[in-house]
Design a protein around this motif. Structure first.
Motif, PDB file in Angstrom:
ATOM      1  N   GLU A 179     -24.717 -11.131 -46.357  1.00 11.49           N
ATOM      2  CA  GLU A 179     -23.874 -10.231 -46.202  1.00 11.49           C
ATOM      3  C   GLU A 179     -24.310  -9.066 -47.319  1.00 11.49           C
ATOM      4  OE1 GLU A 179     -19.293  -9.230 -47.001  1.00 11.49           O
ATOM      5  OE2 GLU A 179     -19.814 -11.342 -46.546  1.00 11.49           O
ATOM      6  N   ASN A 180     -24.428  -7.733 -46.784  1.00 11.88           N
ATOM      7  CA  ASN A 180     -24.860  -6.695 -47.589  1.00 11.88           C
ATOM      8  C   ASN A 180     -26.153  -6.744 -48.206  1.00 11.88           C
ATOM      9  OD1 ASN A 180     -22.210  -5.474 -47.459  1.00 11.88           O
ATOM     10  ND2 ASN A 180     -21.503  -6.742 -49.027  1.00 11.88           N
ATOM     11  N   GLY A 181     -26.962  -7.426 -47.483  1.00  8.33           N
ATOM     12  CA  GLY A 181     -28.414  -7.560 -48.359  1.00  8.33           C
ATOM     13  C   GLY A 181     -29.260  -8.769 -47.706  1.00  8.33           C
ATOM     14  N   THR A 182     -30.173  -8.928 -48.641  1.00  5.27           N
ATOM     15  CA  THR A 182     -31.365 -10.004 -48.195  1.00  5.27           C
ATOM     16  C   THR A 182     -31.424 -10.777 -49.366  1.00  5.27           C
ATOM     17  OG1 THR A 182     -32.389  -8.264 -46.654  1.00  5.27           O
ATOM     18  CG2 THR A 182     -33.931 -10.404 -47.543  1.00  5.27           C
ATOM     19  N   GLU A 183     -31.690 -12.091 -49.241  1.00  7.39           N
ATOM     20  CA  GLU A 183     -32.257 -12.824 -50.311  1.00  7.39           C
ATOM     21  C   GLU A 183     -33.748 -13.216 -50.165  1.00  7.39           C
ATOM     22  OE1 GLU A 183     -30.141 -17.073 -51.644  1.00  7.39           O
ATOM     23  OE2 GLU A 183     -31.515 -17.447 -50.026  1.00  7.39           O
ATOM     24  N   ILE A 184     -34.537 -13.004 -51.069  1.00 11.51           N
ATOM     25  CA  ILE A 184     -35.897 -13.040 -50.966  1.00 11.51           C
ATOM     26  C   ILE A 184     -36.160 -14.584 -51.718  1.00 11.51           C
ATOM     27  CG2 ILE A 184     -36.199 -11.534 -52.689  1.00 11.51           C
ATOM     28  CD1 ILE A 184     -38.877 -10.931 -51.283  1.00 11.51           C
ATOM     29  N   THR A 185     -37.024 -15.269 -51.463  1.00  9.65           N
ATOM     30  CA  THR A 185     -37.401 -16.556 -52.194  1.00  9.65           C
ATOM     31  C   THR A 185     -38.939 -16.759 -51.976  1.00  9.65           C
ATOM     32  OG1 THR A 185     -35.249 -17.450 -51.549  1.00  9.65           O
ATOM     33  CG2 THR A 185     -37.183 -19.001 -52.085  1.00  9.65           C
ATOM     34  N   ASP A 186     -39.497 -16.809 -53.149  1.00 11.70           N
ATOM     35  CA  ASP A 186     -40.839 -17.291 -53.066  1.00 11.70           C
ATOM     36  C   ASP A 186     -41.032 -18.608 -53.799  1.00 11.70           C
ATOM     37  OD1 ASP A 186     -42.395 -14.726 -52.392  1.00 11.70           O
ATOM     38  OD2 ASP A 186     -41.548 -14.109 -54.329  1.00 11.70           O
ATOM     39  N   VAL A 187     -41.872 -19.530 -52.832  1.00 13.18           N
ATOM     40  CA  VAL A 187     -42.066 -20.870 -53.303  1.00 13.18           C
ATOM     41  C   VAL A 187     -43.635 -20.851 -53.380  1.00 13.18           C
ATOM     42  CG1 VAL A 187     -42.105 -23.280 -52.455  1.00 13.18           C
ATOM     43  CG2 VAL A 187     -40.269 -21.604 -51.893  1.00 13.18           C
ATOM     44  N   ILE A 188     -44.067 -21.415 -54.505  1.00 14.35           N
ATOM     45  CA  ILE A 188     -45.490 -21.282 -55.032  1.00 14.35           C
ATOM     46  C   ILE A 188     -45.902 -22.836 -55.022  1.00 14.35           C
ATOM     47  CG2 ILE A 188     -47.089 -20.587 -56.831  1.00 14.35           C
ATOM     48  CD1 ILE A 188     -45.977 -18.212 -55.298  1.00 14.35           C
ATOM     49  N   GLN A 189     -46.889 -23.364 -54.712  1.00 15.71           N
ATOM     50  CA  GLN A 189     -47.451 -24.546 -54.736  1.00 15.71           C
ATOM     51  C   GLN A 189     -49.040 -24.312 -55.110  1.00 15.71           C
ATOM     52  OE1 GLN A 189     -46.295 -25.701 -50.902  1.00 15.71           O
ATOM     53  NE2 GLN A 189     -44.979 -27.285 -51.702  1.00 15.71           N
ATOM     54  N   PHE A 190     -49.664 -25.050 -55.979  1.00 16.86           N
ATOM     55  CA  PHE A 190     -50.708 -24.889 -56.205  1.00 16.86           C
ATOM     56  C   PHE A 190     -51.587 -25.989 -57.031  1.00 16.86           C
ATOM     57  CE2 PHE A 190     -48.528 -23.616 -60.073  1.00 16.86           C
ATOM     58  CZ  PHE A 190     -49.206 -24.001 -61.182  1.00 16.86           C
ATOM     59  N   LEU A 191     -52.628 -26.227 -56.886  1.00 15.24           N
ATOM     60  CA  LEU A 191     -53.333 -27.715 -57.444  1.00 15.24           C
ATOM     61  C   LEU A 191     -54.772 -26.778 -58.155  1.00 15.24           C
ATOM     62  CD1 LEU A 191     -53.701 -30.525 -57.995  1.00 15.24           C
ATOM     63  CD2 LEU A 191     -54.893 -30.599 -55.750  1.00 15.24           C
ATOM     64  N   PRO A 192     -54.741 -26.964 -59.308  1.00 14.08           N
ATOM     65  CA  PRO A 192     -56.013 -26.402 -60.066  1.00 14.08           C
ATOM     66  C   PRO A 192     -57.191 -27.246 -59.924  1.00 14.08           C
ATOM     67  CG  PRO A 192     -54.235 -26.413 -61.499  1.00 14.08           C
ATOM     68  CD  PRO A 192     -53.582 -27.286 -60.226  1.00 14.08           C
ATOM     69  N   ARG A 193     -58.413 -26.680 -59.806  1.00 14.86           N
ATOM     70  CA  ARG A 193     -59.538 -27.586 -59.906  1.00 14.86           C
ATOM     71  C   ARG A 193     -59.795 -28.342 -61.135  1.00 14.86           C
ATOM     72  NH1 ARG A 193     -62.226 -26.159 -55.185  1.00 14.86           N
ATOM     73  NH2 ARG A 193     -61.592 -24.121 -54.362  1.00 14.86           N
TER      74      ARG A 193
END
Length: 156
Positions: free
Chosen positions: A111-125
């Motif tokens: 209602e009245n807008g947008t929910e923005i979600t960022d999900v980050i997954q990473f595996l370093p070398r």
């Protein structure tokens, strides 16, 4: 995900989902969000690139990740696995630093807008470096969301 790292950042913006999608799915928008700490380079032919135009499941381009716009810190091989226009995308890339980097961005109409979600997954070398990188990446994504909230009206 085997021994990887994960975090989520969510914000609510006073902007319709379709308009927010257009703002956050082009490289100018990405670099706006990343500023002033990080910049992604891109080939000239991708300057007008938008995610909805991209082929899915294949390498799109290679980007040098620049700290403060001039110190190279990684080389990122950009690939999209899923794009649902106005709703979500999933980037599933590799880099010199990471065996994998997965960024899922979800836009949910509220209602009245947008929910923005960022999900980050990473595996370093390199073993254990993720413990150092995760707080840095969390800071970068909190900054990205703050820049979006500053650009558009905050709901909460």
């Amino acid at each position: 995900m085997n021994r990887g790292f994960e975090f989520t950042t969510t914000s609510t913006l006073n902007l319709p989902r379709t308009q927010l999608w257009q703002e956050v799915t082009n490289m100018q928008g990405v670099n706006y969000e990343l500023a002033p700490f990080v910049k992604m380079t891109l080939p000239k032919e991708y300057e007008q690139f938008t995610i909805q135009d991209a082929p899915v499941g294949e390498k799109l381009f290679t980007s040098i990740i620049l700290f403060f716009k001039f110190i190279p810190v990684d080389i990122h091989h950009f690939r999209l696995d899923q794009v649902v226009t106005n709703e979500r995308f999933e980037e599933n890339s590799t880099s010199l630093m990471h065996q994998f980097w997965r960024h899922t961005r979800i836009l949910r109409r509220i209602e009245n807008g947008t929910e923005i979600t960022d999900v980050i997954q990473f595996l370093p070398r390199l073993p254990l470096i993720g413990y150092l990188l995760q707080p840095v990446y969390q800071f970068v994504f909190r900054n990205r969301h703050q820049r979006l909230r500053n650009k558009f009206n905050i709901i909460n």
